[in-house]
Motif scaffolding. Structure first.
Motif, PDB file in Angstrom:
ATOM      1  N   GLY A 131     115.205  89.975  60.802  1.00  0.00           N
ATOM      2  CA  GLY A 131     116.343  89.578  61.616  1.00  0.00           C
ATOM      3  C   GLY A 131     116.120  88.139  62.046  1.00  0.00           C
ATOM      4  N   THR A 132     117.167  87.500  62.553  1.00  0.00           N
ATOM      5  CA  THR A 132     116.998  86.105  62.942  1.00  0.00           C
ATOM      6  C   THR A 132     117.656  85.804  64.288  1.00  0.00           C
ATOM      7  N   VAL A 133     117.067  84.858  64.983  1.00  0.00           N
ATOM      8  CA  VAL A 133     117.713  84.230  66.135  1.00  0.00           C
ATOM      9  C   VAL A 133     117.840  82.759  65.762  1.00  0.00           C
ATOM     10  N   LEU A 134     119.073  82.338  65.477  1.00  0.00           N
ATOM     11  CA  LEU A 134     119.289  80.994  64.947  1.00  0.00           C
ATOM     12  C   LEU A 134     119.249  79.958  66.068  1.00  0.00           C
ATOM     13  N   THR A 135     118.469  78.912  65.871  1.00  0.00           N
ATOM     14  CA  THR A 135     118.419  77.858  66.893  1.00  0.00           C
ATOM     15  C   THR A 135     119.014  76.539  66.403  1.00  0.00           C
ATOM     16  N   LEU A 136     119.216  76.426  65.086  1.00  0.00           N
ATOM     17  CA  LEU A 136     119.719  75.166  64.529  1.00  0.00           C
ATOM     18  C   LEU A 136     120.771  75.469  63.465  1.00  0.00           C
ATOM     19  N   PRO A 137     122.053  75.308  63.814  1.00  0.00           N
ATOM     20  CA  PRO A 137     123.105  75.594  62.839  1.00  0.00           C
ATOM     21  C   PRO A 137     123.057  74.549  61.720  1.00  0.00           C
ATOM     22  N   ALA A 138     123.026  74.991  60.497  1.00  0.00           N
ATOM     23  CA  ALA A 138     122.990  74.046  59.376  1.00  0.00           C
ATOM     24  C   ALA A 138     123.053  74.759  58.035  1.00  0.00           C
ATOM     25  N   THR A 139     122.025  75.523  57.732  1.00  0.00           N
ATOM     26  CA  THR A 139     121.836  75.957  56.344  1.00  0.00           C
ATOM     27  C   THR A 139     122.623  77.205  55.979  1.00  0.00           C
ATOM     28  N   GLY A 140     123.036  78.002  56.967  1.00  0.00           N
ATOM     29  CA  GLY A 140     123.714  79.257  56.659  1.00  0.00           C
ATOM     30  C   GLY A 140     122.767  80.376  56.290  1.00  0.00           C
ATOM     31  N   SER A 141     121.478  80.091  56.276  1.00  0.00           N
ATOM     32  CA  SER A 141     120.476  81.087  55.860  1.00  0.00           C
ATOM     33  C   SER A 141     120.552  82.361  56.693  1.00  0.00           C
ATOM     34  N   GLU A 142     121.038  82.259  57.930  1.00  0.00           N
ATOM     35  CA  GLU A 142     121.140  83.420  58.807  1.00  0.00           C
ATOM     36  C   GLU A 142     122.120  84.463  58.290  1.00  0.00           C
ATOM     37  N   MET A 143     123.005  84.088  57.355  1.00  0.00           N
ATOM     38  CA  MET A 143     123.963  85.068  56.839  1.00  0.00           C
ATOM     39  C   MET A 143     124.043  85.039  55.321  1.00  0.00           C
ATOM     40  N   ASN A 144     122.911  84.757  54.679  1.00  0.00           N
ATOM     41  CA  ASN A 144     122.898  84.881  53.222  1.00  0.00           C
ATOM     42  C   ASN A 144     121.540  85.385  52.742  1.00  0.00           C
ATOM     43  N   THR A 175     124.437  78.396  73.140  1.00  0.00           N
ATOM     44  CA  THR A 175     123.735  77.697  74.225  1.00  0.00           C
ATOM     45  C   THR A 175     122.312  77.294  73.824  1.00  0.00           C
ATOM     46  N   VAL A 176     121.724  77.994  72.844  1.00  0.00           N
ATOM     47  CA  VAL A 176     120.353  77.626  72.468  1.00  0.00           C
ATOM     48  C   VAL A 176     120.322  76.308  71.695  1.00  0.00           C
ATOM     49  N   THR A 177     121.497  75.805  71.309  1.00  0.00           N
ATOM     50  CA  THR A 177     121.531  74.533  70.568  1.00  0.00           C
ATOM     51  C   THR A 177     121.686  73.323  71.483  1.00  0.00           C
ATOM     52  N   TYR A 178     121.892  73.575  72.785  1.00  0.00           N
ATOM     53  CA  TYR A 178     122.143  72.454  73.711  1.00  0.00           C
ATOM     54  C   TYR A 178     121.014  71.424  73.693  1.00  0.00           C
ATOM     55  N   SER A 179     119.786  71.917  73.515  1.00  0.00           N
ATOM     56  CA  SER A 179     118.638  71.007  73.629  1.00  0.00           C
ATOM     57  C   SER A 179     118.216  70.396  72.295  1.00  0.00           C
ATOM     58  N   LEU A 180     118.996  70.634  71.237  1.00  0.00           N
ATOM     59  CA  LEU A 180     118.618  70.074  69.936  1.00  0.00           C
ATOM     60  C   LEU A 180     118.665  68.548  69.945  1.00  0.00           C
ATOM     61  N   PRO A 181     117.707  67.899  69.262  1.00  0.00           N
ATOM     62  CA  PRO A 181     117.809  66.449  69.076  1.00  0.00           C
ATOM     63  C   PRO A 181     119.063  66.113  68.263  1.00  0.00           C
ATOM     64  N   GLN A 182     119.674  64.968  68.590  1.00  0.00           N
ATOM     65  CA  GLN A 182     120.891  64.527  67.889  1.00  0.00           C
ATOM     66  C   GLN A 182     120.717  64.568  66.372  1.00  0.00           C
ATOM     67  N   ARG A 183     119.567  64.108  65.909  1.00  0.00           N
ATOM     68  CA  ARG A 183     119.340  64.004  64.470  1.00  0.00           C
ATOM     69  C   ARG A 183     119.495  65.347  63.780  1.00  0.00           C
ATOM     70  N   GLN A 184     119.053  66.415  64.441  1.00  0.00           N
ATOM     71  CA  GLN A 184     119.164  67.735  63.831  1.00  0.00           C
ATOM     72  C   GLN A 184     120.615  68.221  63.806  1.00  0.00           C
ATOM     73  N   VAL A 185     121.376  67.849  64.837  1.00  0.00           N
ATOM     74  CA  VAL A 185     122.788  68.239  64.858  1.00  0.00           C
ATOM     75  C   VAL A 185     123.544  67.489  63.756  1.00  0.00           C
ATOM     76  N   VAL A 186     123.257  66.192  63.638  1.00  0.00           N
ATOM     77  CA  VAL A 186     123.859  65.406  62.550  1.00  0.00           C
ATOM     78  C   VAL A 186     123.539  66.057  61.207  1.00  0.00           C
ATOM     79  N   ASN A 187     122.283  66.389  61.009  1.00  0.00           N
ATOM     80  CA  ASN A 187     121.885  67.019  59.751  1.00  0.00           C
ATOM     81  C   ASN A 187     122.639  68.329  59.517  1.00  0.00           C
ATOM     82  N   GLY A 188     122.821  69.086  60.574  1.00  0.00           N
ATOM     83  CA  GLY A 188     123.536  70.354  60.454  1.00  0.00           C
ATOM     84  C   GLY A 188     124.978  70.159  60.022  1.00  0.00           C
TER      85      GLY A 188
END
Lengths: 385, 385
Positions: A131-144, A175-188
Motif C-alpha cells: 500500500g502507499t501513502v503518497l507524499t509527492l504527486p508526480a509519477t502516478g505510481s500510486e495507482m498503477n 496536506t502532506v504536500t504543503y511542505s514539499l520543496p518548489q523544485r519537487q512540485v515543478v517536477n511533479g
C-alpha cells in the motif's frame, strides 16, 4: 479506437485525514515493512500519523530509498524483509519510494536473481501486497502497476510492470504536500504533463473519451500548476494537482490509443548519465522530439493546440503548440536546453551509441531509431530564443 | 474537493472479438448460470459466440429477464442457481439483465428474505462472482456495483449496491450493438447523458478533473449520439458511444463531488406507475427539475453552457443550456412532456403522495421535498413550445 484491456483495482483514499484509515485496510496483516526515502516524512508529521495508524503491528523500517531508486539499495530491503517474514509493504513517499517498494514486493518471493525482473522484463506472478501513502504527486505510481529501477553500478535505468504490484490502496492527502520543496512540485507538474502527452500526442484513432480526458488533465495542470507553486498551502489547488498526477498515469487515458514513450526512454538515459531530475529530462527532450517527428504527430498537435491552448484553428497552430509547451515548462522554472545544463554534443554521444547498440525503434510508429535520437538531442542542444 | 474513496476492480475487455477471451477469465469456474433477456442474443449471434467460449463448462440457462427486472422473475433464478450449485453468473444483455444478475448473485448466499437486500438497502458482504457481456450501452452497470430492481406486485423500484457485486470482468464489443433497435440506442444516449448530469450539475467544489471528465463525456455523447443513430454499423461511433456510457457511471466522475440523483428518483416512479422507459422519464424530469431548482444549480449550469454547448459566457447562458438540453433529447426523438405521454395531473398525484409519505428530501442540497417534486412534475405537464 483500438481493442484494449483495462484493469485497475487500486483503492484510493483521497483527502485530508485519510492516513488514519489505513489501519482498516491493514487489518489482515501482521508484519509491515515501512519504506521511505530521505526522511522528510519525519519532519513533516507524516511519519507520526502513519505510526499511529500502524499501532499493534510489527514494524520493520527501511528508509533511505533514493530518487531514481537503486537496485543496490533495494536488494538490502529484500533481504531484510525475507529475514523478518514481512507480509505487507507500506511505502510512504513519492514515485521513487513507491517504485522501489514495488520492486521489493516482487523480489521477495522471486526465486531467481531479482535484477532479471527489471533487465529481462519478467512478468512476475506473485508479490508481497503493498500500500502507499503518497507524499509527492508526480509519477502516478500510486495507482498503477509499473516501476522504474536504476542500477548504479552499470548506469542503467529500466521499467518493469506486473498486475501483482498494483498497490492494494493508496492514500492521497493533499496536506502532506504543503511542505514539499518548489523544485519537487515543478517536477511533479512537468512529469504528469509529459505522461499525458506520451499517451495523447500520437496519431488520431477516434478515441473521443480518451482525448477529452487527456485534454482535461492537461488543462487542469496548466490552470492549477503555476498557482499551486505560489500558494503551497492552498488545499484545493494541491488536491487538483494531486488527482491530476494520479489520473495521468493509471492506464485510463491509454485505453484503446497508441502510446509513444520515446521521450521517457531518451530522458532515462540523460538521468542515468548526468543525474538530471527525471522531469527536467522530459522538459528538455519533449519540445525537441515534437519538432523532429512533427509530420507524424501534426494532426494531434493541432487538436492539442486548439483544445488545450485554445489557439485559433489554423495550419500554424500545431507548431505554435510546441513552442507554447516549452514556454510552459520554462515558466515553471525548468531549463529546457542541454547547454543550460552544461551538456555538449560530446557528452550525449554515448546515449546515441547505446540506442544504436540496442537497435531500439521507439515511438508510436517505431520510427525513432538511434539516428532520430541523435537529431532530437541535437535539436535540444540549440540555444533557446 | 470533497474527501472520497474510489475503488473499481472491474476488468474491461473492449473491442471486436473480445467475447472469446472470457474463456480465460472463467478458467476457475465450473457451473455457469447464463442469464439473458428476451432472446435477442439468439438472433444476433452473441449467444453462439458466448456458448463457444463456454465450452467445457456446465451451463444453466436463465432467459426472460425483463426490462426493469422484477424480483418475481429473479427469485426463480436464485432458486435454480441454489439447486444447481452455480459458481459463476454470466450476464449477457443490457443494464436490466446485468442489474438482475447482480441481485441474483447477492441473493444466492443471502440467508434472509432477498427482497430485504433491496427494500432495506442491506450492504451484502458475499455474492456469487459474476461477469458480463454487454449488449446495450446505457446504464453503466457493467462497470459498477449498483443495481435497480422492481417489484411488480407492489409497483416499487429500488436501487441497491455492494462492492461484492462488481463484475469480475465485462466484455464491451461494439459490434454486438449493430442490431439494436433505434429506441434502445436513443435510451442509452439519454441515460448516459443524465447519469453525467446527476454527478455534474450540482454546485462547484473545485473539482477540475471531475468537471473536465464529465464535460468530455457529455461532449462525446453530443458528438457521436445522433451520428450513431444514423449509422448503426459504424464501429468507431458505436465504440465511442459504448465507452461513454460505461465511463458515465463507474464512480470516476462522482469522486469528491456532490451528486444529485433526484431526477432518477422521480423518474423511477414514472416507470413504476406508467411503464415509461427509464430514459424517457429522465428526459421528461430533467429539464423541468433544472428550471425549478435553477438557483441552486446556476453556477454549474453556466459552466455547462459554456464548456459543453459552447455558448457565449453571459448571464442567460445557464437558462439557454436547459432549453438546449431538452432540445437535444427531442432531436433524438424523445417526447419530453407528460401530456405527450397522456399523463395528467390526476395521474401524477400518487407520486407526490408517495414522496410525501416517505418524507424524502432529494438532491445535492436535500431541498427537493414532495412539494418541490410537485412543482417539477407540474412544469413537465406544460406543453412544449
Amino acid at each position: 479506437m483500438n481493442n484494449f484491456e483495462f484493469y485497475n483495482p487500486v483503492k484510493i483514499l483521497f483527502g485530508e485525514g485519510q492516513i488514519e484509515n489505513i489501519s482498516k485496510e491493514l487489518a489482515p496483516y501482521k508484519t509491515i515493512l515501512l519504506t521511505y526515502g530521505g526522511g522528510s516524512i519525519k519532519r513533516n508529521g507524516v511519519y507520526e500519523k502513519v505510526m499511529s495508524a500502524l499501532k499493534g503491528k510489527t514494524i520493520i523500517e527501511f528508509g533511505g530509498i533514493e530518487p531514481n531508486p537503486r537496485y543496490e539499495t533495494l536488494i538490502k530491503a529484500v533481504e531484510l524483509a525475507r529475514q523478518t517474514n514481512v507480509d505487507f509493504i507500506l511505502a510512504v513517499g513519492g514515485g521513487s519510494v513507491i517504485d522501489g517498494s514495488k520492486f521489493i514486493a516482487a523480489a521477495i518471493p522471486f526465486n531467481d536473481e531479482p535484477w532479471n525482473i527489471v533487465s529481462k522484463g519478467i512478468k512476475v506472478e506473485k508479490a508481497i501486497p503493498l500500500g502507499t501513502v503518497l507524499t509527492l504527486p508526480a509519477t502516478g505510481s500510486e495507482m498503477n502497476a509499473g516501476a522504474v529501477i536504476s542500477r548504479f553500478e552499470t548506469k542503467e535505468k529500466f521499467a518493469f510492470g506486473s498486475p501483482a504490484v498494483f498497490p492494494k490502496f493508496s492514500v492521497l492527502d493533499p496536506t502532506v504536500t504543503y511542505s514539499l520543496p518548489q523544485r519537487q512540485v515543478v517536477n511533479g507538474i512537468v512529469d504528469a504533463f509529459a505522461h499525458v502527452l506520451e499517451q495523447y500526442l500520437t496519431y488520431p484513432v477516434n478515441a473521443h473519451i480518451q482525448d477529452r480526458f487527456a485534454e482535461g488533465i492537461l488543462k487542469t495542470l496548466i490552470e492549477v500548476g503555476p498557482k499551486t507553486l505560489k500558494n503551497s498551502n492552498d488545499y484545493e489547488l494541491r488536491a487538483n494537482f494531486m488527482w491530476s498526477c494520479t489520473m495521468a498515469l493509471n492506464g485510463l487515458i491509454a485505453t484503446g490509443v497508441p502510446t509513444d514513450w520515446a521521450t521517457h526512454m531518451i530522458g532515462h538515459e540523460l538521468t542515468a548519465l548526468f543525474g538530471l531530475d527525471h522531469a527536467v529530462t522530459l522538459a528538455i527532450v519533449y519540445p525537441a522530439l515534437l519538432k523532429i517527428v512533427f509530420e507524424e504527430k501534426k494532426e494531434k498537435l493541432r487538436q492539442y493546440a486548439i483544445r488545450v491552448w485554445e489557439f485559433p484553428d489554423e495550419e500554424i497552430a500545431a507548431l505554435k503548440a510546441i513552442d507554447r509547451t516549452e514556454q510552459f515548462f520554462r515558466e515553471l522554472g525548468i531549463k529546457t536546453r542541454l547547454p543550460e545544463h552544461r551538456i555538449s554534443f560530446e557528452d550525449i554521444k554515448p546515449i546515441i551509441d547505446r540506442f544504436a547498440k540496442r537497435g531500439w525503434k521507439l515511438g508510436e510508429n517505431k520510427s525513432i531509431t538511434s539516428d532520430v535520437v541523435e537529431q532530437i538531442l541535437k535539436k535540444a542542444l540549440e540555444e533557446y530564443q
